[in-house]
Write an enzyme that holds these catalytic residues in place. Sequence first.
Site, PDB file in Angstrom:
ATOM      1  N   SER A 182       0.830  -1.195   0.000  1.00  0.00           N
ATOM      2  CA  SER A 182       0.000   0.000   0.000  1.00  0.00           C
ATOM      3  C   SER A 182       0.876   1.262   0.000  1.00  0.00           C
ATOM      4  CB  SER A 182      -0.956  -0.039   1.199  1.00  0.00           C
ATOM      5  OG  SER A 182      -1.961   0.939   1.099  1.00  0.00           O
ATOM      6  N   GLU A 190      -9.439  -3.312  -6.980  1.00  0.00           N
ATOM      7  CA  GLU A 190      -8.907  -2.274  -6.095  1.00  0.00           C
ATOM      8  C   GLU A 190      -8.947  -0.904  -6.772  1.00  0.00           C
ATOM      9  OE1 GLU A 190      -5.455  -2.866  -3.631  1.00  0.00           O
ATOM     10  OE2 GLU A 190      -5.174  -4.867  -4.473  1.00  0.00           O
ATOM     11  N   HIS A 227      -7.511  -5.330  -0.988  1.00  0.00           N
ATOM     12  CA  HIS A 227      -6.270  -4.587  -0.831  1.00  0.00           C
ATOM     13  C   HIS A 227      -5.269  -5.372   0.021  1.00  0.00           C
ATOM     14  CE1 HIS A 227      -3.869  -0.994  -0.945  1.00  0.00           C
ATOM     15  NE2 HIS A 227      -3.901  -0.824   0.368  1.00  0.00           N
TER      16      HIS A 227
END
Length: 295
Positions: A146, A239, A269
Amino acid sequence: MSLRLRLFRGVMRHGMKPLLRRARGVGGARAGLVAVSLLFPPPFGPRSRREVIGGVPCLRLTGGDGAAGPVLLWMHGGSHVAGSAFTHRAMVGRIIRVAGGQAVLPDYRRAPEHPAPAGYDDGVRVLEALWAAGVAPGRIVLGGDSAGGGLAAGLLAEAEARGKPPGGVVLLSPWADLTLAGASIRSNAAREALLPAERMPEMVDLIRGVLDPADPRLSPLFARWAGSCPALICVGTTEILLDDSLRLAEAMRQAGAQVDLVRQPGAPHVLAYLAPWVPEARAEIRRIAAFLRSL
């Protein structure tokens, strides 16, 4: 898609995503990620110890062949405002248990108390300290998930610019473009299981400090690439950050890098975080470990 993955997607979509949509301040997000991490205890095997590397508090995880294997420098996720070495020790520990070697997880400074480029600067300091300690650049593998995936990609560009490319890079659902130009932020907004797309501009303002969102230290999509090492990029097809992975992979390939881009249908995610409960997540851990062993 396995029944367990469907279950976790449902919990995220109907439980966690609404909470993130309504959250005010960063305290709730930080506490929530700590609470979630307790559902994923670290695996048996890797040894852990706290240490300070380059002036940055870090957690070092060591597998059985830690002295000879790769050194995985992992930048944790959490939208630049949450997460820590503690919240990500289980996922990275599982990678090390399968792949061998060791991992270093910096507790880098987070926004809004420490806006960008504080987290990036801490990553550079840890990388420099590893070099100074005699760790060969080619033995280091950069990794992150991320927001941490974006930071790891930025560190790759910095290492290449200094002529010290790492052995490889692993990026899980990286947030690589804080200008929010990726089309999937809009096209996947309804299908995204975890991240509320409407909160993204607010997060950018919280994170960026005085930097332009297109600054490569925040948005490595716009960095200069040398194509010096192989990359593994994993992302789910629903996503909102899908296009960040697709465009980053293309930029790296244009520079000459060998990029393995894995698009997991319907995966939430950072799928690998869900190991050991979800079979698709366990498979992703094995994929990452195989990539590390191949280096």
